[in-house]
Design a protein around this motif. Sequence first.
Motif, PDB file in Angstrom:
ATOM      1  N   THR A 118      51.394  42.346  24.137  1.00  0.00           N
ATOM      2  CA  THR A 118      50.248  42.032  24.982  1.00  0.00           C
ATOM      3  C   THR A 118      50.699  41.854  26.432  1.00  0.00           C
ATOM      4  O   THR A 118      51.815  41.439  26.710  1.00  0.00           O
ATOM      5  CB  THR A 118      49.555  40.748  24.503  1.00  0.00           C
ATOM      6  N   ASP A 119      49.788  42.156  27.349  1.00  0.00           N
ATOM      7  CA  ASP A 119      50.079  42.043  28.773  1.00  0.00           C
ATOM      8  C   ASP A 119      49.309  40.868  29.358  1.00  0.00           C
ATOM      9  O   ASP A 119      48.090  40.763  29.190  1.00  0.00           O
ATOM     10  CB  ASP A 119      49.678  43.336  29.496  1.00  0.00           C
ATOM     11  N   THR A 120      50.006  40.005  30.064  1.00  0.00           N
ATOM     12  CA  THR A 120      49.364  38.893  30.753  1.00  0.00           C
ATOM     13  C   THR A 120      48.788  39.405  32.058  1.00  0.00           C
ATOM     14  O   THR A 120      49.509  39.949  32.893  1.00  0.00           O
ATOM     15  CB  THR A 120      50.372  37.762  31.020  1.00  0.00           C
ATOM     16  N   ILE A 121      47.482  39.241  32.220  1.00  0.00           N
ATOM     17  CA  ILE A 121      46.826  39.731  33.441  1.00  0.00           C
ATOM     18  C   ILE A 121      46.672  38.623  34.473  1.00  0.00           C
ATOM     19  O   ILE A 121      46.604  38.882  35.673  1.00  0.00           O
ATOM     20  CB  ILE A 121      45.448  40.347  33.096  1.00  0.00           C
ATOM     21  N   SER A 131      49.211  22.612  44.490  1.00  0.00           N
ATOM     22  CA  SER A 131      50.579  22.966  44.100  1.00  0.00           C
ATOM     23  C   SER A 131      50.523  23.825  42.851  1.00  0.00           C
ATOM     24  O   SER A 131      49.496  23.902  42.177  1.00  0.00           O
ATOM     25  CB  SER A 131      51.429  21.709  43.858  1.00  0.00           C
ATOM     26  N   GLY A 132      51.645  24.461  42.537  1.00  0.00           N
ATOM     27  CA  GLY A 132      51.692  25.363  41.398  1.00  0.00           C
ATOM     28  C   GLY A 132      51.471  26.795  41.843  1.00  0.00           C
ATOM     29  O   GLY A 132      51.304  27.085  43.034  1.00  0.00           O
ATOM     30  N   THR A 133      51.480  27.710  40.876  1.00  0.00           N
ATOM     31  CA  THR A 133      51.310  29.127  41.188  1.00  0.00           C
ATOM     32  C   THR A 133      50.223  29.752  40.322  1.00  0.00           C
ATOM     33  O   THR A 133      50.037  29.370  39.173  1.00  0.00           O
ATOM     34  CB  THR A 133      52.624  29.915  40.977  1.00  0.00           C
ATOM     35  N   ILE A 134      49.528  30.722  40.913  1.00  0.00           N
ATOM     36  CA  ILE A 134      48.512  31.492  40.199  1.00  0.00           C
ATOM     37  C   ILE A 134      48.809  32.967  40.461  1.00  0.00           C
ATOM     38  O   ILE A 134      48.800  33.418  41.606  1.00  0.00           O
ATOM     39  CB  ILE A 134      47.093  31.143  40.676  1.00  0.00           C
ATOM     40  N   THR A 135      49.090  33.689  39.396  1.00  0.00           N
ATOM     41  CA  THR A 135      49.455  35.096  39.505  1.00  0.00           C
ATOM     42  C   THR A 135      48.411  35.945  38.796  1.00  0.00           C
ATOM     43  O   THR A 135      48.097  35.698  37.627  1.00  0.00           O
ATOM     44  CB  THR A 135      50.837  35.360  38.879  1.00  0.00           C
ATOM     45  N   GLY A 188      50.063  40.570  38.719  1.00  0.00           N
ATOM     46  CA  GLY A 188      51.373  40.591  39.341  1.00  0.00           C
ATOM     47  C   GLY A 188      51.426  40.112  40.770  1.00  0.00           C
ATOM     48  O   GLY A 188      52.493  40.125  41.397  1.00  0.00           O
ATOM     49  N   HIS A 189      50.312  39.657  41.307  1.00  0.00           N
ATOM     50  CA  HIS A 189      50.250  39.187  42.697  1.00  0.00           C
ATOM     51  C   HIS A 189      50.079  37.672  42.730  1.00  0.00           C
ATOM     52  O   HIS A 189      49.239  37.121  42.010  1.00  0.00           O
ATOM     53  CB  HIS A 189      49.089  39.850  43.441  1.00  0.00           C
TER      54      HIS A 189
END
Length: 230
Positions: A2-5, A63-67, A70-71
Amino acid sequence: MTDTILSIANTNLSLDGNAGRVDILHDVSLDVVAGETLGLIGPSGSGKSSLLMLMGGLEQATSGTITALGHDLTAMNEDQLARFRRDNMGVVFQSFHLIPTMTALENVATPLELAGVKDAFDRAEAELQAVGLADRADHYPNQMSGGEQQRVALARASAPRPRILLADEPTGNLDATNGDAIIDLLFGLREKHGATLIMVTHSGELAKRCDRIIRLRDGRVEPELAQAAE
């Protein structure tokens, strides 16, 4: 495989209010798989809509990251986020957010024109037909019912063929009959175009139509209640 979008990692959100700093989301981590339908549920004030806004780059995390695709959305400025949403996301709000001075056709065609689609009005007309509003193309929002306005909003969100479709309480301002029709259209358009759907809802029954349900409470994901919809 599976691909994480879309991936959210250790994300927090705090906002300044009249009473001072308010913590909205606490250390949220969540992965969304390409093509799945995900329901976000929880009591009022649990942070569902705020989390959806972070996913769409409509709010910036403290704070933290949201992708997404891939961006890193947390590294983008407002202009970059706007372009990313234009090219990759469709958003449906509870309150429709149509442009009142534009007809239904113009509302749907505008994001296509901004994206440089040459046949913007032809595609917009086809999308209105897909949601049963071909005969209302020349009507303005104030000439349409709430259900019709939400159909236009759905057509506008799906017309650019987004990879990710975000819906925030899409039936919240509609009666049961119109709400059911909108949900059928929403899931139908998602399946037709192969988008990943993430939907905020208060309705447990509606959430069960999704592949997976995530429950929030007090700004936190309840991991023991993250479950596949039955």
